[in-house]
Design a protein around this motif. Structure first.
Motif, PDB file in Angstrom:
ATOM      1  N   ILE A  87       0.843  -1.206   0.000  1.00  0.00           N
ATOM      2  CA  ILE A  87       0.000   0.000   0.000  1.00  0.00           C
ATOM      3  C   ILE A  87       0.873   1.250   0.000  1.00  0.00           C
ATOM      4  CG2 ILE A  87      -1.619   1.349   1.404  1.00  0.00           C
ATOM      5  CD1 ILE A  87      -2.724  -1.390   2.392  1.00  0.00           C
ATOM      6  N   TRP A  88       1.898   1.252   0.843  1.00  0.00           N
ATOM      7  CA  TRP A  88       2.798   2.405   0.937  1.00  0.00           C
ATOM      8  C   TRP A  88       3.437   2.709  -0.426  1.00  0.00           C
ATOM      9  CZ3 TRP A  88       4.393   5.581   5.085  1.00  0.00           C
ATOM     10  CH2 TRP A  88       5.479   6.419   4.805  1.00  0.00           C
ATOM     11  N   ASP A  89       3.943   1.687  -1.069  1.00  0.00           N
ATOM     12  CA  ASP A  89       4.626   1.878  -2.353  1.00  0.00           C
ATOM     13  C   ASP A  89       3.667   2.378  -3.429  1.00  0.00           C
ATOM     14  OD1 ASP A  89       7.002   1.063  -1.240  1.00  0.00           O
ATOM     15  OD2 ASP A  89       6.840  -1.008  -1.920  1.00  0.00           O
ATOM     16  N   LEU A  90       2.449   1.857  -3.433  1.00  0.00           N
ATOM     17  CA  LEU A  90       1.464   2.282  -4.427  1.00  0.00           C
ATOM     18  C   LEU A  90       1.094   3.745  -4.237  1.00  0.00           C
ATOM     19  CD1 LEU A  90      -0.481   1.660  -6.722  1.00  0.00           C
ATOM     20  CD2 LEU A  90      -2.137   0.850  -5.033  1.00  0.00           C
ATOM     21  N   GLU A  91       0.862   4.151  -2.989  1.00  0.00           N
ATOM     22  CA  GLU A  91       0.512   5.537  -2.720  1.00  0.00           C
ATOM     23  C   GLU A  91       1.683   6.468  -3.047  1.00  0.00           C
ATOM     24  OE1 GLU A  91      -2.622   6.667  -1.650  1.00  0.00           O
ATOM     25  OE2 GLU A  91      -3.047   4.611  -2.291  1.00  0.00           O
ATOM     26  N   ALA A  92       2.904   6.011  -2.770  1.00  0.00           N
ATOM     27  CA  ALA A  92       4.089   6.825  -3.084  1.00  0.00           C
ATOM     28  C   ALA A  92       4.220   7.039  -4.584  1.00  0.00           C
ATOM     29  CB  ALA A  92       5.341   6.154  -2.525  1.00  0.00           C
ATOM     30  N   ARG A  93       3.918   6.000  -5.381  1.00  0.00           N
ATOM     31  CA  ARG A  93       3.983   6.131  -6.838  1.00  0.00           C
ATOM     32  C   ARG A  93       2.948   7.117  -7.352  1.00  0.00           C
ATOM     33  NH1 ARG A  93       4.867   0.485  -6.762  1.00  0.00           N
ATOM     34  NH2 ARG A  93       2.700   0.048  -7.351  1.00  0.00           N
ATOM     35  N   ARG A  94       1.880   7.272  -6.611  1.00  0.00           N
ATOM     36  CA  ARG A  94       0.845   8.237  -6.989  1.00  0.00           C
ATOM     37  C   ARG A  94       1.191   9.659  -6.557  1.00  0.00           C
ATOM     38  NH1 ARG A  94      -4.324   4.488  -5.124  1.00  0.00           N
ATOM     39  NH2 ARG A  94      -4.463   3.255  -7.045  1.00  0.00           N
ATOM     40  N   GLY A  95       2.363   9.806  -5.935  1.00  0.00           N
ATOM     41  CA  GLY A  95       2.823  11.132  -5.557  1.00  0.00           C
ATOM     42  C   GLY A  95       2.321  11.617  -4.218  1.00  0.00           C
ATOM     43  N   ARG A  96       1.781  10.729  -3.393  1.00  0.00           N
ATOM     44  CA  ARG A  96       1.238  11.136  -2.094  1.00  0.00           C
ATOM     45  C   ARG A  96       2.298  11.018  -1.011  1.00  0.00           C
ATOM     46  NH1 ARG A  96      -4.327   7.763  -3.135  1.00  0.00           N
ATOM     47  NH2 ARG A  96      -5.100   9.115  -4.803  1.00  0.00           N
ATOM     48  N   ASP A  97       2.477  12.087  -0.258  1.00  0.00           N
ATOM     49  CA  ASP A  97       3.478  12.125   0.810  1.00  0.00           C
ATOM     50  C   ASP A  97       2.868  11.532   2.080  1.00  0.00           C
ATOM     51  OD1 ASP A  97       5.452  12.630   2.608  1.00  0.00           O
ATOM     52  OD2 ASP A  97       5.344  14.812   2.495  1.00  0.00           O
ATOM     53  N   LEU A  98       3.345  10.364   2.462  1.00  0.00           N
ATOM     54  CA  LEU A  98       2.808   9.672   3.636  1.00  0.00           C
ATOM     55  C   LEU A  98       3.714   9.779   4.854  1.00  0.00           C
ATOM     56  CD1 LEU A  98       1.626   6.356   1.918  1.00  0.00           C
ATOM     57  CD2 LEU A  98       0.366   8.487   2.205  1.00  0.00           C
ATOM     58  N   LEU A  99       4.822  10.507   4.715  1.00  0.00           N
ATOM     59  CA  LEU A  99       5.796  10.543   5.810  1.00  0.00           C
ATOM     60  C   LEU A  99       5.254  11.216   7.065  1.00  0.00           C
ATOM     61  CD1 LEU A  99       9.065  11.298   3.815  1.00  0.00           C
ATOM     62  CD2 LEU A  99       8.380   9.138   4.872  1.00  0.00           C
ATOM     63  N   SER A 100       4.165  11.967   6.921  1.00  0.00           N
ATOM     64  CA  SER A 100       3.567  12.581   8.114  1.00  0.00           C
ATOM     65  C   SER A 100       3.039  11.516   9.079  1.00  0.00           C
ATOM     66  CB  SER A 100       2.428  13.520   7.711  1.00  0.00           C
ATOM     67  OG  SER A 100       1.433  12.814   6.990  1.00  0.00           O
ATOM     68  N   LEU A 101       2.816  10.291   8.565  1.00  0.00           N
ATOM     69  CA  LEU A 101       2.358   9.208   9.438  1.00  0.00           C
ATOM     70  C   LEU A 101       3.439   8.786  10.420  1.00  0.00           C
ATOM     71  CD1 LEU A 101       0.528   6.941   6.828  1.00  0.00           C
ATOM     72  CD2 LEU A 101      -0.542   8.435   8.528  1.00  0.00           C
ATOM     73  N   TYR A 102       4.713   8.968  10.021  1.00  0.00           N
ATOM     74  CA  TYR A 102       5.842   8.546  10.842  1.00  0.00           C
ATOM     75  C   TYR A 102       6.866   9.685  10.926  1.00  0.00           C
ATOM     76  CZ  TYR A 102       3.963   3.881   9.815  1.00  0.00           C
ATOM     77  OH  TYR A 102       3.152   2.772   9.672  1.00  0.00           O
ATOM     78  N   PRO A 103       6.746  10.563  11.911  1.00  0.00           N
ATOM     79  CA  PRO A 103       7.687  11.699  12.024  1.00  0.00           C
ATOM     80  C   PRO A 103       9.148  11.271  12.078  1.00  0.00           C
ATOM     81  CG  PRO A 103       5.804  12.020  13.471  1.00  0.00           C
ATOM     82  CD  PRO A 103       5.690  10.624  12.928  1.00  0.00           C
ATOM     83  N   ASP A 104       9.453  10.166  12.772  1.00  0.00           N
ATOM     84  CA  ASP A 104      10.849   9.699  12.851  1.00  0.00           C
ATOM     85  C   ASP A 104      11.369   9.299  11.472  1.00  0.00           C
ATOM     86  OD1 ASP A 104      10.830  10.152  15.526  1.00  0.00           O
ATOM     87  OD2 ASP A 104      10.513   8.056  16.104  1.00  0.00           O
ATOM     88  N   VAL A 105      10.509   8.671  10.685  1.00  0.00           N
ATOM     89  CA  VAL A 105      10.909   8.256   9.336  1.00  0.00           C
ATOM     90  C   VAL A 105      11.108   9.488   8.449  1.00  0.00           C
ATOM     91  CG1 VAL A 105      10.251   6.927   7.291  1.00  0.00           C
ATOM     92  CG2 VAL A 105       9.717   6.042   9.576  1.00  0.00           C
TER      93      VAL A 105
END
Length: 447
Positions: free
Chosen positions: A13-31
């Motif tokens: 899921i993470w990889d698919l959303e990333a390919r769509r250009g969506r920034d998901l890093l807000s889910l993990y501040p440390d990451v």
């Protein structure tokens, strides 16, 4: 398919959303911090490559090595974080402690209440994973807007006696009964864990609204649940004897029924069949948006469906135009683009390119580079079935008239004068924009 909330499924899921250009890093501040470090290291390595003096020192401290190590560390931290989310999801589902955090959001169009779920990794991945799982249980994949319209046009483009009914499901999401939905889902191949999460979403919805019916608009899973629920009526209507064509796009329905001879079937009887199938699911038609047409003298009156106005005339064939509402929407966006220009500070030189790009976006087409299908949208690719381009010519006239009423500097006025909706459609002109730029361009439509 694998319905478990495993780290492998969540990473997909993470990889698919990333390919769509969506920034998901807000889910993990440390990451996010780890990726920021890796980004800065890459920049330093790039700068080092441009220097004339080569790096001299331990290989592990070379800029390229440091950048690679930082990137690898960020990836490992992401894998660890996703694994932790997987464990937390599985633990909370098994103990029945999972919470969606459902809350009321904005009211759209002055009447449609939307909802949101908690901004937590667990809620995000649960929603995305369940969308995929519920979607896999559908017997047929929902068809896209253009595919549906193409099929309708082919069905209407002949002189065979027929009746066409255009209908709309009244308050579709709000009308779905929770008991009936749960009963239906129990007959599918959904796992107990997935069913418990869906049950929790319905329970939170009931707590918010005080009613045991309705799906939360704005939550991605709701669309899949609604599709699964109404598919029962779809199958019955599609398989009815004499049906030439049936399609549904969310709550918009079109059905074309063949007639053995003129007047053999009353249009009201076809409407009644649709009503009967919806009533079995405790749904109803919006009578204000229900209309029917019958082939008379080898002609079929205008019918609007999914942004198109379709009309059949035996000698002319099928004529397809933009609907009046669609035309007015595009025209309003032209006006808002110029209004944003008029309000902007003249000292802001970036406003020139912003106005020009907004008008290019409207008059041409865009390749969605972050879309997994590399899809195209725009004046042609969002309206490919148009055969009558008079509305596009009218948009051209409005664009140039509106430009003449704004104070445009030399050069910019000439560039805007060269833009054309008709040309963008006929030549299928294509532009590319970054996700950030597209967000900026569309900001004027919401102003």
């Amino acid at each position: 398919m694998d319905q478990s909330f495993s780290p492998k499924n969540l990473r997909r899921i993470w990889d698919l959303e990333a390919r769509r250009g969506r920034d998901l890093l807000s889910l993990y501040p440390d990451v996010r911090r780890a990726y920021d470090v890796a980004r800065d290291s890459r920049h330093r390595a790039r700068a080092a490559r441009k220097r004339t003096v080569p790096y001299i020192g331990p290989s592990e401290l070379a800029p390229e090595s440091v950048a690679h190590a930082d990137r690898q560390a960020a990836e490992e931290l992401l894998e660890t974080s996703i694994a932790a989310t997987s464990e937390a999801l599985i633990r909370s589902v098994e103990s029945d402690e999972f919470v969606w955090g459902l809350a009321r959001g904005q009211v759209v169009g002055g009447k449609r209440q939307t909802y949101s779920i908690a901004a937590t990794p667990e809620a995000f991945f649960a929603d995305k994973h369940l969308q995929r799982v519920v979607g896999s249980t559908l017997l047929s994949r929902p068809r896209g807007r253009q595919s549906i319209v193409a099929g309708l046009i082919r069905t209407l483009d002949n002189n065979l006696p027929k009746i066409i009914v255009r209908a709309d499901v009244k308050d579709f999401y709000d009308s779905i009964d929770h008991r009936r939905l749960r009963s239906h889902l129990d007959t599918t191949a959904l796992s107990p864990s997935c069913l418990r999460l869906i049950d929790r979403l319905l329970t939170e919805m009931e707590a918010l609204t005080g009613k045991a019916r309705g799906l939360p608009a704005g939550v991605g899973l709701s669309a899949k649940l609604a599709e699964s629920y109404i598919a029962q009526a779809d199958r019955a209507l599609r398989d009815t004897r004499g049906t030439l064509y049936f399609a549904r796009y969310v709550d918009d329905i079109v059905l074309v029924r063949a007639e053995e001879r003129k007047g053999a079937i009353a249009p009201s009887a076809v409407v009644a069949e649709i009503e009967t199938e919806l009533q079995r699911l405790d749904l109803a038609l919006n009578t204000a948006k229900t209309l029917h047409r019958e082939l008379v003298n080898n002609s079929l009156g205008k019918i609007e469906f999914l942004g198109y106005e379709i009309e059949y005339r035996s000698k002319k064939g099928t004529v397809v135009r933009l609907t009046r509402d669609r035309y007015k929407t595009i025209r309003a966006r032209i006006d808002r683009a110029f209004s944003a220009w008029d309000r902007a500070d003249p000292a802001n030189h970036g406003r020139r390119s912003l106005l020009l790009d907004r008008l290019r976006f409207l008059t041409a087409n865009t390749r969605l580079s972050h879309n997994k299908r590399n899809a195209l949208v725009g004046i042609y690719f969002s309206n490919p079935h148009l055969t009558d381009l008079q509305s596009l010519a009218a948009l051209d006239r409005h664009l140039h008239d509106r430009a003449s009423r704004s104070s445009l500097p030399p050069g910019l006025d000439q560039k805007i004068a060269a833009l054309s909706f008709t040309d963008g459609f006929s030549r299928r002109t294509i532009h590319r924009w970054s996700m950030q730029r597209m967000t900026r361009l569309k900001g004027a439509w919401r102003a």
